[in-house]
Scaffold this active site. Sequence first.
Site, short mmCIF file in Angstrom:
data_model
loop_
_atom_site.label_atom_id
_atom_site.label_comp_id
_atom_site.label_asym_id
_atom_site.label_seq_id
_atom_site.Cartn_x
_atom_site.Cartn_y
_atom_site.Cartn_z
N GLU A 284 3.95 -1.09 32.94
CA GLU A 284 5.13 -0.26 32.33
C GLU A 284 6.76 -1.30 31.93
OE1 GLU A 284 3.93 1.86 31.14
OE2 GLU A 284 1.97 1.95 31.64
N TRP A 287 5.95 -3.24 29.64
CA TRP A 287 6.14 -3.25 27.98
C TRP A 287 8.25 -2.83 27.86
CZ3 TRP A 287 3.33 -1.07 23.62
CH2 TRP A 287 2.37 -0.81 23.61
N TRP A 316 8.93 10.83 3.24
CA TRP A 316 8.88 11.58 4.08
C TRP A 316 9.30 12.88 3.50
CZ3 TRP A 316 6.95 10.18 8.38
CH2 TRP A 316 6.93 8.55 8.48
N ASN A 351 6.33 10.56 29.45
CA ASN A 351 6.05 9.42 28.62
C ASN A 351 5.13 10.69 27.99
OD1 ASN A 351 5.80 7.68 27.73
ND2 ASN A 351 3.94 7.53 28.46
N TRP A 369 10.23 10.16 11.34
CA TRP A 369 10.73 9.02 12.69
C TRP A 369 11.99 9.02 13.00
CZ3 TRP A 369 12.34 4.14 13.43
CH2 TRP A 369 12.21 2.66 12.85
N TRP A 392 9.37 5.17 19.71
CA TRP A 392 8.86 6.15 17.98
C TRP A 392 8.18 5.20 17.07
CZ3 TRP A 392 9.40 11.24 16.50
CH2 TRP A 392 9.85 11.72 16.73
#
Length: 500
Positions: A284, A287, A316, A351, A369, A392
Site C-alpha cells: 500500500e 501504491w 456524464w 478503502n 467522477w 477516483w
Amino acid sequence: MNLVWYRNDLRVAAHSPLQAALSESSERSSGPRALAVYCLCQGQWDRHQVAPLRRWYVLESVRELGEALARRGIDLHVLEADTFAAVPEVLARFAQEHGVTHLYCNREYPLNEKQRDKAVAERLRGQGVCLQGFDDGVLVPPAALRTGKGTPYTVFGAYKKRWDVWMADHHPVVTPAPPESDHRGNFVGAAVVDRALKSLSVPEALTQQWQSGEEAAWQQLDQFVEQSLEGYRRQRDFPNIAGTSGLSAALSAGTVSVASCYRAASQAMADAGSRDGAACWIGELAWRDFYRQIMAQFPRVSRGQAFRPETDLLQWDQDDERFTAWCEGRTGYPLVDAAMRQLVATGWMHNRLRMVTAMFLSKHLWLDWRRGEAFFMEHLMDGDFAANNGGWQWSASAGTDAVPYFRVFNPVRQSQRFDAQGRFIARWVPELNGLDSKQIHEPWKQPLLAPDYPPPIVPHAGVRERVTTAFKAAKTQFDQAQSMGSAMENNMGNSKKEKA
Ligand SMILES: Cc1cc2nc3c(=O)[nH]c(=O)nc-3n(C[C@H](O)[C@H](O)[C@H](O)COP(=O)(O)OP(=O)(O)OC[C@H]3O[C@@H](n4cnc5c(N)ncnc54)[C@H](O)[C@@H]3O)c2cc1C
C-alpha cells in the site's frame, strides 16, 4: 542562517531538511542553529477544497511542531500568504529580514505546488539564497524508476517490481529527532495558528474522534504494528474491523514519515508471524508512491483531466438530485449509504468503501467522477490530492492501471461479502435495524420492515451494459478524432512541401 520550510512534513523525526539545516549550520558557525517557517495559505486551501477537519488536523499539528521545535532551540514562524502565488514574496521578505542564506525543504509533486516552488526558487536564488530539496514524502523519488523505454511507469504491477528492487538497494534511513536543547526557542506562529483555528467551524464531535501531531502518529504506528499488521492481509477489506493502520491523515500531513512506516513494517517482517501482513501493507505504501510519481510526471491529472484522454469524451449526466442522494447516504444501497454517512460523520472512509462508493457514483449514477473527487476532498481528514485523484480515476476507469470499464462492483454483493453480518451498515443506517443480517443487504425486498429507507435510486441491472456501450463509443470517437488529426497533419505537411 539556515531556514527549514515546513509543508506536509509536520514532524521533527525522520526529517532530512531539518537534519541537514542543523548539521550544516553547526559546520558553518556557532551562532543560532536554524529557523523554521510554515506558510499558512488559507485561500489556497479554499481553492483545493481542503476539508475543515483536515485544516484542524494540520493547524493542531503545526502547533505541536512549534512546541517540539522550541524544545530544540528552534523558532517556528507561521507566515500568512493567502494563496501559493503570494508565497515567493512572503518568503523572500522573511529571508531578507532574518539573513537567510540556505533554505531546506521536502519536495511536493502536484502541479500547483511545483509551480509555487519554482517561483520561490527563482526569487530566493535572486537574493543569493541556496536551496536544497529532499524527497522524504515518498520512499522512491518520482523520477527514479523508468521503464526500459525510459518512460514513467503507468502500470502498478510493473512499477512495484522495480520499486521492490530499489527498496532492497536503498533501505531508508530514519534519523531520530534532534536532541532537545537547554536553549528554548519560540513558537512565533502560535497566535496565527490560534486565530486560524478559531475561524474554523468544525464540530467538536468530529475533532474529538481524532488526535493530531507527531506523537499521536507514532503511537498509532506502534499500536498498528503490534496489534494489526500480522492480520492486515486478511482483515484489511472489512470495514467493520479496525484492520488497517488509520495512518492516512498522518502520512499525508507528514506527522509520520513514510520511511518510518516502512522501517517499522520491515522490522516486523523479521518476525515470521508478521511477514504476510507486513508485505501486503508495504504494498500500500508502494501504491502511495505510485500515485505520487504519476502526479509528478503527468501534470494533466493535476489539471482535472483524465489520465486516459478518451474518457474525457464521456457524456456524464448532470443530475443534482442523484448527486445529493449519494452525498447524503440516501441511494437505497445500504453499503454505499453507510459509507457516505461514515465519511461525513468522521472525515474518514475505509478503502474498500472508497472504491465501492466511487464506482457507484461514476458507473451506477453516471455522474462525473470529478464531482465525487471534490466531495471527498471537502470531507476527508486524509484528503491527499495524489491518492484521491488516483483512487477516483482508478474507480471510474479513467486512470492509470484503472479497473477495466466493464468491471462494475455489484453494491449488494460487495455488501454481502465485506459486511456479511451487516454490522457496519447497522451502525450507520439505523433505519435498517429491523432487518436481520441477510435482509439488511437488500432492504427493498422487505419494505415493511424498513419504511423510512428509500428504494434503490437506480437498478443495478443494466449498468454494466450502459457503461460498456458509453466507454466503447468514447473510444471510437477518440480514435476517429486522432486519425483525423494525423490525416490533417499529414496533409498540412504535404501542402507545405508542395509550396516549398
Ligand atoms: C476513491 C478513493 C479515494 C481515495 N482518497 C484518498 C485520500 O484522499 N487520501 C489518502 O491518503 N488515501 C486515499 N485513498 C487510498 C486509501 O483508501 C486510503 O489511503 C486508506 O483507506 C487510508 O486508510 P489507512 O491509513 O488505514 O490505510 P492502510 O491500509 O493502513 O494503508 C497504509 C497507507 O498506505 C497508503 N495507501 C493505502 N492505500 C492506498 C491507495 N490505494 N492509494 C494511495 N495510497 C494508499 C495510505 O497512505 C495509507 O495510510 C483513496 C482511495 C480511493 C479508492
